[in-house]
Design an enzyme around this catalytic site. Structure first.
Site, PDB file in Angstrom:
ATOM      1  N   GLY A  23      -4.107  -6.710  -3.273  1.00  0.00           N
ATOM      2  CA  GLY A  23      -5.510  -6.666  -2.806  1.00  0.00           C
ATOM      3  C   GLY A  23      -6.185  -8.013  -3.036  1.00  0.00           C
ATOM      4  O   GLY A  23      -6.819  -8.569  -2.131  1.00  0.00           O
ATOM      5  N   HIS A  24      -6.012  -8.546  -4.244  1.00  0.00           N
ATOM      6  CA  HIS A  24      -6.595  -9.863  -4.541  1.00  0.00           C
ATOM      7  C   HIS A  24      -5.975 -10.942  -3.641  1.00  0.00           C
ATOM      8  O   HIS A  24      -6.665 -11.817  -3.136  1.00  0.00           O
ATOM      9  CB  HIS A  24      -6.321 -10.249  -6.003  1.00  0.00           C
ATOM     10  CG  HIS A  24      -6.945  -9.329  -7.011  1.00  0.00           C
ATOM     11  ND1 HIS A  24      -6.218  -8.454  -7.782  1.00  0.00           N
ATOM     12  CD2 HIS A  24      -8.234  -9.153  -7.384  1.00  0.00           C
ATOM     13  CE1 HIS A  24      -7.018  -7.789  -8.587  1.00  0.00           C
ATOM     14  NE2 HIS A  24      -8.254  -8.188  -8.368  1.00  0.00           N
ATOM     15  N   GLN A  46     -20.504  -6.972 -17.313  1.00  0.00           N
ATOM     16  CA  GLN A  46     -20.501  -5.868 -16.358  1.00  0.00           C
ATOM     17  C   GLN A  46     -19.830  -4.605 -16.897  1.00  0.00           C
ATOM     18  O   GLN A  46     -19.669  -3.627 -16.180  1.00  0.00           O
ATOM     19  CB  GLN A  46     -19.863  -6.296 -15.042  1.00  0.00           C
ATOM     20  CG  GLN A  46     -18.361  -6.529 -15.084  1.00  0.00           C
ATOM     21  CD  GLN A  46     -17.873  -7.191 -13.813  1.00  0.00           C
ATOM     22  OE1 GLN A  46     -18.180  -8.339 -13.525  1.00  0.00           O
ATOM     23  NE2 GLN A  46     -17.104  -6.455 -13.017  1.00  0.00           N
TER      24      GLN A  46
HETATM   25  P1  AMP Z   1     -11.574  -7.320  -9.570  1.00  0.00           P
HETATM   26  O1  AMP Z   1     -10.554  -8.253 -10.108  1.00  0.00           O
HETATM   27  O2  AMP Z   1     -11.207  -5.875  -9.668  1.00  0.00           O
HETATM   28  O3  AMP Z   1     -12.965  -7.629 -10.033  1.00  0.00           O
HETATM   29  O4  AMP Z   1     -11.598  -7.585  -8.006  1.00  0.00           O
HETATM   30  C1  AMP Z   1     -11.772  -8.880  -7.484  1.00  0.00           C
HETATM   31  C2  AMP Z   1     -11.938  -8.781  -5.986  1.00  0.00           C
HETATM   32  O5  AMP Z   1     -10.788  -8.176  -5.413  1.00  0.00           O
HETATM   33  C3  AMP Z   1     -13.142  -7.907  -5.597  1.00  0.00           C
HETATM   34  O6  AMP Z   1     -13.826  -8.498  -4.503  1.00  0.00           O
HETATM   35  C4  AMP Z   1     -12.480  -6.618  -5.197  1.00  0.00           C
HETATM   36  O7  AMP Z   1     -13.225  -5.866  -4.265  1.00  0.00           O
HETATM   37  C5  AMP Z   1     -11.189  -7.113  -4.572  1.00  0.00           C
HETATM   38  N1  AMP Z   1     -10.201  -6.044  -4.550  1.00  0.00           N
HETATM   39  C6  AMP Z   1      -9.827  -5.250  -5.596  1.00  0.00           C
HETATM   40  N2  AMP Z   1      -8.937  -4.324  -5.177  1.00  0.00           N
HETATM   41  C7  AMP Z   1      -8.745  -4.541  -3.855  1.00  0.00           C
HETATM   42  C8  AMP Z   1      -7.944  -3.900  -2.854  1.00  0.00           C
HETATM   43  N3  AMP Z   1      -7.167  -2.862  -3.135  1.00  0.00           N
HETATM   44  N4  AMP Z   1      -8.008  -4.375  -1.598  1.00  0.00           N
HETATM   45  C9  AMP Z   1      -8.802  -5.441  -1.283  1.00  0.00           C
HETATM   46  N5  AMP Z   1      -9.587  -6.078  -2.188  1.00  0.00           N
HETATM   47  C10 AMP Z   1      -9.553  -5.640  -3.449  1.00  0.00           C
END
Ligand code: AMP
Length: 282
Positions: free
Chosen positions: A36-37, A61
């Protein structure tokens, strides 16, 4: 890829690029990276020439009793993945670098932060607003990339950028899922095989609701059924299942594509809180 831990060093590294009008794309993350990242890095590479990613687990947060302490940290693996994906700069500041003193200013998001995740995580979006505005001020990218997985976060960041005239375009990227439908998340690492199986009920409920919305079902029928199903799923404690308009997070009177309705869910699977969402007409 250059790894940078200090704010001034990052500013100095980016300054020549800015002078040459080289477009900078920024992907903020909390690490424990997955596909996803990486999809955000891919989107940034398509749109910009220099891609900056950050890895920082932002204490502001997390609420009391949440998983700040045990949030997965895997700096080396993250750096490897980002390098392989073609990232140019990785910013990995320490807590002291980002918060040398506790922030004296606060940020109060608008009413979009009062619903969905904001209800069960008070202060969460204020903490997100603080770190995202700090990082945007440090990196000063033309584009910043966020995942639709955190739908409410995307809306609140867009509102912040608009309200404060921040010179950056916010790009929202689609949710990346595992083959069985589970939305990829750093927190999926917490799940036992049993819990992971239970967690599939979230994406299954969203898919069911999307299908029946497109067949003409009304909001209450859809949410009633999804809540009942999730409440009856072993191993799951539902936080919310809502259908909202994506631009306002308010419940739509009628489900039509023009309102851009989205079904959003959050649930605890064991001790892990998972979120997911699905646009009903796309
Ligand atoms: P985080 O590390 O969870 O704070 O996420 C960092 C970024 O990655 C944020 O913009 C999330 O929305 C994005 N993100 C997390 N999981 C996914 C996913 N499964 N698909 C697409 N983007 C994601």
């Amino acid at each position: 890829m250059r790894i940078i831990t200090h704010i001034q060093e990052l500013r100095d590294a980016l300054q020549p690029l800015r002078q040459q009008n080289i477009p900078i794309g920024f992907v903020p993350t909390m690490g424990a990276l997955h596909e996803g990242h990486i999809s955000l890095i891919d989107a940034a590479r398509l749109k910009t020439t220099c891609v900056v990613a950050s890895v920082f687990v932002n204490p502001a947060q997390f609420g009391p009793g949440e998983d700040f302490e045990r949030y997965p940290r895997q700096a080396e693996k993250d750096a490897e993945m980002l390098e392989k994906a073609g990232t140019n700069f990785l910013f990995m500041p320490s807590r002291e670098e980002m918060y040398p003193v506790p922030p004296r200013f606060t940020l109060t998001p608008g009413e979009s932060a009062d619903v969905l995740c904001g209800k069960s995580r008070p202060g969460h979006f204020a903490g997100v607003g603080i770190i995202v505005s700090k990082l945007l001020n440090i990196v000063q990218p033309q584009y910043a990339f966020f995942g639709q997985k955190d739908l409410q976060q995307c809306l609140i960041i867009r509102q912040m950028v608009e309200d404060f005239n921040m010179p950056v375009k916010i790009e929202i990227c689609p949710i990346i899922r595992d083959a069985d439908g589970l939305a990829k998340s750093s927190r999926n690492q917490y799940l036992s095989p049993e819990e992971r199986k239970s967690g599939l009920a979230l994406s299954a409920a969203l898919a069911w609701v999307q299908k029946h919305a497109q067949a003409g079902a009304i909001t209450s029928t859809l949410t009633d059924f999804a809540r009942k199903t999730l409440n009856e799923t072993a191993g799951i404690r539902l936080d919310y299942f809502e259908i909202v308009e994506s631009e306002t997070l308010k419940t739509p009177d009628i489900l039509i594509p023009e309102n851009n309705p989205v079904a959003a869910v959050a649930a605890w699977v064991g001790k892990t809180r998972l979120i997911d969402n699905e646009f009903l007409f796309s």
